[in-house]
Motif scaffolding. Sequence first.
Motif, PDB file in Angstrom:
ATOM      1  N   TRP A 343       0.869  -1.187   0.000  1.00  0.00           N
ATOM      2  CA  TRP A 343       0.000   0.000   0.000  1.00  0.00           C
ATOM      3  C   TRP A 343       0.893   1.219   0.000  1.00  0.00           C
ATOM      4  O   TRP A 343       1.761   1.374   0.861  1.00  0.00           O
ATOM      5  CB  TRP A 343      -0.903   0.000   1.226  1.00  0.00           C
ATOM      6  N   ILE A 382      -4.745  -5.805   1.775  1.00  0.00           N
ATOM      7  CA  ILE A 382      -4.812  -4.408   2.197  1.00  0.00           C
ATOM      8  C   ILE A 382      -6.009  -3.738   1.541  1.00  0.00           C
ATOM      9  O   ILE A 382      -6.201  -3.815   0.330  1.00  0.00           O
ATOM     10  CB  ILE A 382      -3.512  -3.653   1.836  1.00  0.00           C
ATOM     11  N   GLY A 385      -5.814   1.188   3.226  1.00  0.00           N
ATOM     12  CA  GLY A 385      -4.690   1.451   4.115  1.00  0.00           C
ATOM     13  C   GLY A 385      -4.652   0.569   5.339  1.00  0.00           C
ATOM     14  O   GLY A 385      -3.801   0.759   6.221  1.00  0.00           O
ATOM     15  N   ILE A 386      -5.540  -0.435   5.425  1.00  0.00           N
ATOM     16  CA  ILE A 386      -5.579  -1.377   6.539  1.00  0.00           C
ATOM     17  C   ILE A 386      -5.209  -2.759   6.022  1.00  0.00           C
ATOM     18  O   ILE A 386      -5.792  -3.246   5.042  1.00  0.00           O
ATOM     19  CB  ILE A 386      -6.969  -1.425   7.203  1.00  0.00           C
ATOM     20  N   ILE A 399      -4.328  -4.007  10.735  1.00  0.00           N
ATOM     21  CA  ILE A 399      -3.163  -3.189  11.064  1.00  0.00           C
ATOM     22  C   ILE A 399      -3.128  -1.962  10.161  1.00  0.00           C
ATOM     23  O   ILE A 399      -3.280  -2.066   8.936  1.00  0.00           O
ATOM     24  CB  ILE A 399      -1.862  -3.998  10.875  1.00  0.00           C
ATOM     25  N   GLU A 400      -2.918  -0.822  10.751  1.00  0.00           N
ATOM     26  CA  GLU A 400      -2.747   0.405   9.976  1.00  0.00           C
ATOM     27  C   GLU A 400      -1.386   0.337   9.281  1.00  0.00           C
ATOM     28  O   GLU A 400      -0.340   0.293   9.941  1.00  0.00           O
ATOM     29  CB  GLU A 400      -2.818   1.624  10.897  1.00  0.00           C
ATOM     30  N   VAL A 401      -1.399   0.309   7.961  1.00  0.00           N
ATOM     31  CA  VAL A 401      -0.168   0.080   7.200  1.00  0.00           C
ATOM     32  C   VAL A 401       0.839   1.200   7.411  1.00  0.00           C
ATOM     33  O   VAL A 401       2.047   0.952   7.496  1.00  0.00           O
ATOM     34  CB  VAL A 401      -0.500  -0.085   5.702  1.00  0.00           C
ATOM     35  N   ARG A 402       0.401   2.409   7.517  1.00  0.00           N
ATOM     36  CA  ARG A 402       1.317   3.538   7.641  1.00  0.00           C
ATOM     37  C   ARG A 402       2.138   3.481   8.912  1.00  0.00           C
ATOM     38  O   ARG A 402       3.337   3.773   8.910  1.00  0.00           O
ATOM     39  CB  ARG A 402       0.530   4.853   7.582  1.00  0.00           C
ATOM     40  N   THR A 403       1.531   3.045  10.028  1.00  0.00           N
ATOM     41  CA  THR A 403       2.205   3.103  11.324  1.00  0.00           C
ATOM     42  C   THR A 403       2.559   1.733  11.903  1.00  0.00           C
ATOM     43  O   THR A 403       3.398   1.643  12.791  1.00  0.00           O
ATOM     44  CB  THR A 403       1.314   3.827  12.343  1.00  0.00           C
ATOM     45  N   LYS A 405       0.374   0.038  13.627  1.00  0.00           N
ATOM     46  CA  LYS A 405      -0.437  -0.085  14.836  1.00  0.00           C
ATOM     47  C   LYS A 405      -1.665  -0.951  14.565  1.00  0.00           C
ATOM     48  O   LYS A 405      -2.276  -0.880  13.503  1.00  0.00           O
ATOM     49  CB  LYS A 405      -0.865   1.294  15.337  1.00  0.00           C
ATOM     50  N   LYS A 407      -5.308  -1.858  14.613  1.00  0.00           N
ATOM     51  CA  LYS A 407      -6.573  -1.139  14.678  1.00  0.00           C
ATOM     52  C   LYS A 407      -7.594  -1.948  15.448  1.00  0.00           C
ATOM     53  O   LYS A 407      -8.345  -1.408  16.258  1.00  0.00           O
ATOM     54  CB  LYS A 407      -7.075  -0.840  13.270  1.00  0.00           C
ATOM     55  N   LYS A 443     -14.666  -3.071   9.739  1.00  0.00           N
ATOM     56  CA  LYS A 443     -14.342  -1.860  10.479  1.00  0.00           C
ATOM     57  C   LYS A 443     -14.083  -2.117  11.965  1.00  0.00           C
ATOM     58  O   LYS A 443     -13.232  -1.466  12.571  1.00  0.00           O
ATOM     59  CB  LYS A 443     -15.459  -0.836  10.319  1.00  0.00           C
TER      60      LYS A 443
END
Length: 621
Positions: A343, A382, A385-386, A399-403, A405, A407, A443
């Motif tokens: 992503w 993905i 973005g998750i 998992i939040e791909v950017r960080t 973390k 979710k 979600k």
Amino acid sequence: MIRLTLFFSFLFLFDDVCFAQQEFTFAQVTDTHVGGATGADDLRRTVQDLNNQQDIDFVILSGDVTEFGSDEELALAKGILDSLHLPLYVIPGNHDSNWSESGANTFRKVFGSETFFFRHKGYMFMGTTSGPNMRMSPGQVPRENLVWMDSVFAANPDKGTPLIYINHYPQDSSLNNWDQVIDRLKTRNVQLAMCGHGHNNSVYDWDGIPGVMSRSNLRAKDSIGGYNIVTIANDTAHYQVRRPLSETEAVWTQIPLANHHFGVEKKNYKRPDYSVNSKYTDKISAVWTFQDEADLGAGFALYKDLIITGNTAGDVYALQGNTGEKAWNFKSKGKVYSTPAVWKNVAVVGSSDSYIYGLNAKTGELKWKLKTGKAVLGSPVIDGGIAFIGSSDGVFRAIEVRTGKVKWQFDQVAGYVSTKPTVYDNLVMFGSWENGFYALNKKSGELSWSWDNGQKNRMFSAAACYPVATGNRVFIVAPDRYMTCLDAGTGEVIWREKKDDIRVRESMGLSVDGKDVYVKTMDGNVLGVSASADQMTVDWKSALQLPYELTPSEITTCGSQVLVPSHSGLVSGLSAKDGAVLWQYKLSNAMVNPITVLNRREIVVSTMDGVISKFKLEIDE
């Protein structure tokens, strides 16, 4: 000519006598299946019996140590074997690797290695592992084991020393790379090959190499199990069955041990046939080929001009799309069976070292990593973005791909996850190796519904297929040979059928128009099953006829073509209109991993033995 013949005869004679062998006795125990009904008790009795023997030098345990390769079973087996007073040499079998929640990672941690090599009284002993590793197919000596064999032979140049080779599988076509193993063995003075797997005592000839299969240690229908005692004496291997706490039985076979001089052998033996590659040169051509030094059990992710994958040596790496040259490499501490997903500029991938990694897709540098409770064998999907991914610790994560973390996480998964989930509408759906199938709210991670196939044996789980969803329905296939259609909103069964003439397994895909679910049968047929009918209705049948077929890799579409993988390295391109065979290409003789479409005219394919090829297709518009 007479002088030359005498010279070679002298060399052969010298080769045979210059290495002195001594008499000795060892035990072969195999197929203990600890975790099965009587496996642990039978092994305890055998260990006790071995400890009472006075003339046994060592013990070889030739695979299928456990029933499912689970951490619990491996710990139990190791605890029993720790009470053995004799040297032990052990290799895994297919039961230790194909259904392993650790991705066959725990075995080497518990027993120290998956291979062995040692010398004993004038003989060399070599043992290698065999798969299939985490993907159903014929057995396979891993590519990294072949590389290891080469290194061992290079470090031990005395080719005249007698060699005894041990693998769980017979050295025949039940191993998809038997020929590569045998060709290596024949560079040495191999005099005997030993195996288990078949649970009975049998004698073989494997391309001129004498072979012996040993009985299982399990009692089966008897009151007590047993193993083989092997005595090497007078250039002969004498086999006797020993039943614990009773008398050793009479010799059941004697195998002459001799130098067969394979180096000058002129007999030709059956080998995999690649002639199909010259048949469709106007339809498909290889652009480049890359050979990994380890096995590949994952598919690909794409990032700009890079192709990203992972191997069983723990590497996640990228190849240049135009040349096949390696662009970057990241090293994990486990085996990688997880197909990466990208992503933006982050590649997400799991490893059997129990981490989920977020890597810079351009450079391979680590951006983040997430520790889980056990191995991560599942592949991420993905969406927005998750990253949605399952693991072996009973947890499915978003998992939040950017960080990196988490979710949300769902911690009620029975068994472990080794597949790629399907995201459909507001659901994330996947199966696990405990006969469960789950639909989670995308979600929140809350369970929307779950379904159980009613099987008690987890080998029948719908856990290796990539679920197919269309028209508010989700379709799954499993080793129990059932195809199931569920209501995607409720999980209720719309139809569930098992047909004797349609033996489905785990390979499936979806037509471009979503009207048909493609399935590949164990009999090598490819069918289009109606996605809207109220029962299992075949709309479409291909002219393709493969041999007996096992690979669970998904069926992929590329424009007007349907791409079909096989467990023997063969890829077939079919017409999506009428199922006609447009082309075929054989990369190797190993299982084909999930195929990736680069564009309408280019695809990239890999096989479990480490071959990656990019192909150009000629498509009639």
